[in-house]
Write a protein that holds these residues in place. Structure first.
Motif, PDB file in Angstrom:
ATOM      1  N   ASP A  31       0.837  -1.206   0.000  1.00  0.00           N
ATOM      2  CA  ASP A  31       0.000   0.000   0.000  1.00  0.00           C
ATOM      3  C   ASP A  31       0.866   1.247   0.000  1.00  0.00           C
ATOM      4  O   ASP A  31       0.621   2.193  -0.751  1.00  0.00           O
ATOM      5  CB  ASP A  31      -0.907   0.016   1.240  1.00  0.00           C
ATOM      6  N   VAL A  32       1.912   1.226   0.869  1.00  0.00           N
ATOM      7  CA  VAL A  32       2.762   2.414   0.966  1.00  0.00           C
ATOM      8  C   VAL A  32       3.508   2.625  -0.338  1.00  0.00           C
ATOM      9  O   VAL A  32       3.607   3.755  -0.833  1.00  0.00           O
ATOM     10  CB  VAL A  32       3.750   2.274   2.152  1.00  0.00           C
ATOM     11  N   ILE A  33       3.999   1.520  -0.920  1.00  0.00           N
ATOM     12  CA  ILE A  33       4.726   1.663  -2.185  1.00  0.00           C
ATOM     13  C   ILE A  33       3.815   2.236  -3.261  1.00  0.00           C
ATOM     14  O   ILE A  33       4.186   3.145  -4.004  1.00  0.00           O
ATOM     15  CB  ILE A  33       5.298   0.296  -2.635  1.00  0.00           C
ATOM     16  N   ARG A  34       2.576   1.709  -3.301  1.00  0.00           N
ATOM     17  CA  ARG A  34       1.629   2.208  -4.301  1.00  0.00           C
ATOM     18  C   ARG A  34       1.382   3.693  -4.092  1.00  0.00           C
ATOM     19  O   ARG A  34       1.379   4.486  -5.015  1.00  0.00           O
ATOM     20  CB  ARG A  34       0.312   1.425  -4.196  1.00  0.00           C
ATOM     21  N   GLN A  35       1.214   4.034  -2.790  1.00  0.00           N
ATOM     22  CA  GLN A  35       0.971   5.419  -2.430  1.00  0.00           C
ATOM     23  C   GLN A  35       2.136   6.299  -2.875  1.00  0.00           C
ATOM     24  O   GLN A  35       1.954   7.376  -3.435  1.00  0.00           O
ATOM     25  CB  GLN A  35       0.833   5.469  -0.913  1.00  0.00           C
TER      26      GLN A  35
END
Lengths: 315, 308
Positions: free
Chosen positions: B218-222
């Motif tokens: 999720d953080v990477i996507r963000q």
């Protein structure tokens, strides 16, 4: 009881003993210490032995013995006064240097145990030095004038004084200035006459009024003992002729007035040192932990600050 | 397992931590990333009850770090960003000493030390003096030390700093093994890619503030919302730019080093769609690459944004 035992004998003591004795510094320190003290003892012994060769009577011999003892015990005190604070100051600050302090604080050991373990370990080395000096002190008994209980009490005073200096000298309680000045404390005490009586040497003034009282059984050996002015016997009886000089007065080692009136000087010194040690130890234990949770004020985060930061800018 | 609520630490006038909140459930590996001086070590020291927060609260397995530091220390293994070794001891004695400090009974300590040395791959170094160990070995020995009382939570401050790639891989293997043993692990680092392979969760901190937190993906996507393509075309540059700008998924196009760089939102399929559209538009494409290091660039962007 078990808790006290754990606090007094903890893993730190064991670890310190082990690692201290694995360096070459410890045997070197012991050797230097013995050489210094032994050198002084030998110098005084030989000078006194040569002057005693011509005429020696028990009184003179006792005087030689006492002065040898005084030189040795004071020199020993001076040595320990410099060595012990150096040992204990290193104990705590070396943990800080290696940054192992935090690692000890996250264990189950209470701060007091950590402090005590470090102090005990480094002060045992001072006690070891004290023990090593016993053979040198045995020189004194070649002359006499000092009795075993006096030697024991003198060692006790030295040990307690070294312990106190060690605790005062350890970093957490003292600002560096005090650490470096702490060896001066015993020097000042030695400078005053008190310490000499404090070490239990019975070198009071001669009494003219006293004398010797002798008795002999028929044909048996004559037994004499020294008497005070009122004729009361002082000290131990001895066999043989009474000496030609008046006996030493055995007073002057107890405190005439004040809080400790009637105590021996060495007893009072020990009590004073121990009180100072206890105070210093408590202060150290309170100051040592990284988070100082003083018993009278455990801090809670203030609610107002919580609110303020909670609504603060949040990226 | 770990809960942090509004943690704030003020040194003088400087806010080292500003209302940091996050939670780490049991069995997760939480990567705590940020540049030097961002507040990682401060947070970990507060969690280890070595530092009192100015405000906010933190719990390790339900134990408040301010109220019950003893309970926290029971549940917690802490490995600071320095070795903290005693030179005169052997590796086995070193572990035995710390096991004793954690009040492990004498009979069990030998087994604890042996098991831990086995775990970190130092079994054959048991009787070797600590100061003769290599940096990577010392680091692993320190990890073993933080495990002597079998804590449920591990706080590791920069465990991989200064290690060569091989030692890093070994450290990662050990941490994976620890995770399988059900331990909750917090790792701090200033290198994001290092953590993304290992961690299940991630928190990015900068200037005392938590910029992003959550599952790694999720953080990477963000962070990488807006991936970049480098497109090289033969002539027809203007047409290509016009065509790209007409696509809904492309956010911006600029020219650098003679090729086009297009920022787009979407996944691999979107990238393929962009290439198809270019070819369908009659543009001669000689190069089409997704830019590497997008994660690192995004991380740098996120950690410097808040300054101005």
């Amino acid at each position: 009881m078990n808790r006290i035992a754990v606090a007094l004998w903890n893993p730190i003591v064991e670890k310190e003993y082990r690692s201290r004795m694995r360096t070459w510094r410890s045997p070197a320190a012991m050797t230097v210490y013995i050489l210094l003290l032994g050198g002084l003892g030998w110098a005084i012994f030989s000078s006194e032995a040569s002057s005693a060769q011509n005429s020696l009577n028990p009184g003179q011999a006792a005087g030689f013995g006492q002065s040898l003892f005084l030189w040795l015990i004071i020199f020993q005190m001076v040595l320990l006064a410099f060595i012990t604070p150096a040992l204990t100051a290193g104990a705590i600050s070396s943990e800080r240097e290696r940054q192992t302090m935090d690692l000890l604080f996250v264990t189950r050991l209470p701060p007091f145990s950590i402090l005590w373990g470090k102090l005990l370990a480094s002060m045992s080395f001072a006690l070891l030095l004290l023990l090593l000096s016993v053979p040198i002190f045995s020189l004194v008994f070649l002359f006499g004038g000092i009795e075993l209980d006096q030697l024991a009490s003198a060692f006790l005073v030295t040990a307690v004084a070294a312990l106190t200096l060690g605790i005062i000298g350890s970093k957490p309680v003292a600002p560096p200035a005090i650490t470096y000045l702490s060896p001066l404390i015993p020097l000042i005490t030695i400078g005053m006459n008190q310490s000499i009586s404090g070490y239990g040497v019975r070198n009071g003034p001669f009494v003219g009024s006293g004398g010797y009282s002798c008795s002999s059984n028929n044909g048996g050996p004559q037994v004499c003992y020294a008497t005070a002015a009122n004729g009361a016997p002082i000290g131990k009886a001895f066999v043989g002729q009474p000496p030609s000089y008046p006996p030493f007065q055995q007073s002057g080692t107890s405190i005439p007035s004040g809080l400790f009136a009637g105590w021996q000087y060495w007893q009072a010194s020990i009590v004073e040192w121990l009180v100072v040690s206890a105070i210093a130890l408590v202060i150290s234990a309170l100051l040592l932990p990284p988070v100082r949770r003083l018993p009278w004020g455990r801090r809670h985060p203030s609610p107002s600050l919580l609110g303020e930061t909670g609504s603060g800018p949040n990226a | 397992m770990i809960a942090v609520e509004g943690l704030t630490k003020i040194y003088g006038h400087r806010r080292a931590l500003d209302a940091v909140s996050f939670e780490v459930p049991k069995g997760e590996i939480f990567g705590f990333v940020g540049p030097n001086g961002a507040g990682k070590t401060t947070t970990l020291r507060i969690l280890a009850a070595l530092l009192d927060p100015t405000a906010g609260r933190a719990f390790i397995d339900g134990a408040d770090v301010v109220q019950h530091p003893d309970r926290v220390h029971d549940r917690l293994g802490y490995m600071p960003d320095f070795f903290g070794v005693y030179d005169q001891l052997t590796a086995g004695e070193y572990l035995d000493f710390y096991a004793a400090c954690y009040r492990q009974p004498k009979l069990r300590r030998r087994k604890i030390a042996d098991d831990l040395l086995e775990l970190v791959g130092l079994a054959d170094r048991r009787d070797q003096s600590v100061d003769t160990l290599s940096r990577g070995m010392k680091q692993r020995l320190c990890l073993a030390r933080s495990l002597v009382h079998d804590p449920a939570v591990l706080l590791l401050d920069e465990p991989a700093s200064g290690l060569d790639p091989r030692a890093r891989v070994e450290m990662r293997e050990i941490l994976k093994e620890l995770q399988q043993m059900g331990k909750t692990i917090v790792i701090s680092s200033h290198i994001l890619p290092e953590l993304t392979e290992l961690c299940t969760m991630i928190g990015i901190i900068d200037h005392g503030q938590l910029r992003a937190t959550g599952r790694v993906q999720d953080v990477i996507r963000q962070l990488t919302a807006g991936r970049r393509l480098r497109i090289t075309v033969l002539g027809q540059r203007e047409e290509a730019i016009a065509l790209l700008k007409g696509l809904a998924s492309v956010r911006e196009v600029d020219v650098s080093n003679g090729s086009l760089e297009a920022a787009f939102e979407g996944d691999e399929a979107t990238a393929a769609g962009i290439l198809q559209a270019l070819i369908a538009g009659g543009i001669k494409v000689s190069g089409f690459t997704q830019l590497e290091g997008g994660l690192e660039a995004a991380f740098l962007k996120v950690t410097t944004e808040g300054i101005g």
